[in-house]
Design a protein around this motif. Sequence first.
Motif, PDB file in Angstrom:
ATOM      1  N   ILE A   1       5.603  -1.943  -4.058  1.00  0.00           N
ATOM      2  CA  ILE A   1       4.580  -0.854  -3.945  1.00  0.00           C
ATOM      3  C   ILE A   1       3.399  -1.239  -5.038  1.00  0.00           C
ATOM      4  CG2 ILE A   1       4.166   1.383  -5.055  1.00  0.00           C
ATOM      5  CD1 ILE A   1       7.331   1.771  -4.392  1.00  0.00           C
TER       6      ILE A   1
ATOM      7  N   ASN B   1       1.532  -4.277  -2.998  1.00  0.00           N
ATOM      8  CA  ASN B   1       0.969  -3.855  -1.754  1.00  0.00           C
ATOM      9  C   ASN B   1      -0.427  -2.862  -1.773  1.00  0.00           C
ATOM     10  OD1 ASN B   1       0.583  -3.378   1.040  1.00  0.00           O
ATOM     11  ND2 ASN B   1       1.999  -1.588   1.288  1.00  0.00           N
ATOM     12  N   ARG B   2      -1.522  -3.770  -2.201  1.00  0.00           N
ATOM     13  CA  ARG B   2      -2.600  -3.095  -2.386  1.00  0.00           C
ATOM     14  C   ARG B   2      -3.312  -2.744  -0.867  1.00  0.00           C
ATOM     15  NH1 ARG B   2      -2.013  -1.292  -6.110  1.00  0.00           N
ATOM     16  NH2 ARG B   2      -4.191  -0.666  -6.104  1.00  0.00           N
TER      17      ARG B   2
ATOM     18  N   ASP C   1      -2.494   0.702   0.027  1.00  0.00           N
ATOM     19  CA  ASP C   1      -3.069   1.622  -0.954  1.00  0.00           C
ATOM     20  C   ASP C   1      -4.464   2.100  -0.120  1.00  0.00           C
ATOM     21  OD1 ASP C   1      -1.304   2.251  -2.731  1.00  0.00           O
ATOM     22  OD2 ASP C   1      -2.089   0.744  -4.134  1.00  0.00           O
TER      23      ASP C   1
ATOM     24  N   GLY D   1      -4.182   4.279   2.679  1.00  0.00           N
ATOM     25  CA  GLY D   1      -3.539   5.589   2.231  1.00  0.00           C
ATOM     26  C   GLY D   1      -2.267   5.874   2.699  1.00  0.00           C
TER      27      GLY D   1
ATOM     28  N   ASP E   1       1.843   5.991   2.551  1.00  0.00           N
ATOM     29  CA  ASP E   1       3.096   6.070   1.580  1.00  0.00           C
ATOM     30  C   ASP E   1       4.458   6.201   2.244  1.00  0.00           C
ATOM     31  OD1 ASP E   1       4.323   6.370  -1.096  1.00  0.00           O
ATOM     32  OD2 ASP E   1       4.141   8.528  -0.819  1.00  0.00           O
TER      33      ASP E   1
END
Length: 147
Positions: free
Chosen positions: A14, A17-18, A21, A24, A26
């Motif tokens: 998490i 893992n840019r 992000d 967006g 999740d």
Amino acid sequence: MIDLKQHPIIKQYIIWNRFGDLLGMDFEVESKGHVLYKMTVTNNHLATPFAAHGGSVAALIDAALGVACLTEVCEDLKVVSTVNLTISYLIPALKDDVLLADAQVIKSGKRILFVEGKITNQKGELVATASATMNAYPVSKISEKVF
């Protein structure tokens, strides 16, 4: 059963893992080998004034398939990488759609995992289907800083 999203390898994923992000994304771990990944289509995902770029949809399903496999191997101190990804786009993902990728491992070996998934929108419409082959390898090959 331990909450696999709290496993140190998944917690580190998490952090690393840019790209997830940026898009967006999740996820939630439903069970070992089963993951749900969510992404809302925004202007940043669009290839036309109203439809998402196929690459953003592919990124969502690849992430879901990969993390489903990661939940299978993290307790063995392994991570995964995609060897092969096959995706079929069925309908466009539109701006403001909430996409849900549902991924499930179908066969797990010592190094090779097979996984399938689908993406639906908030109306329950099937947007895409996918299958992948993943390679599992020791986390120590990418970092000694997980533990």
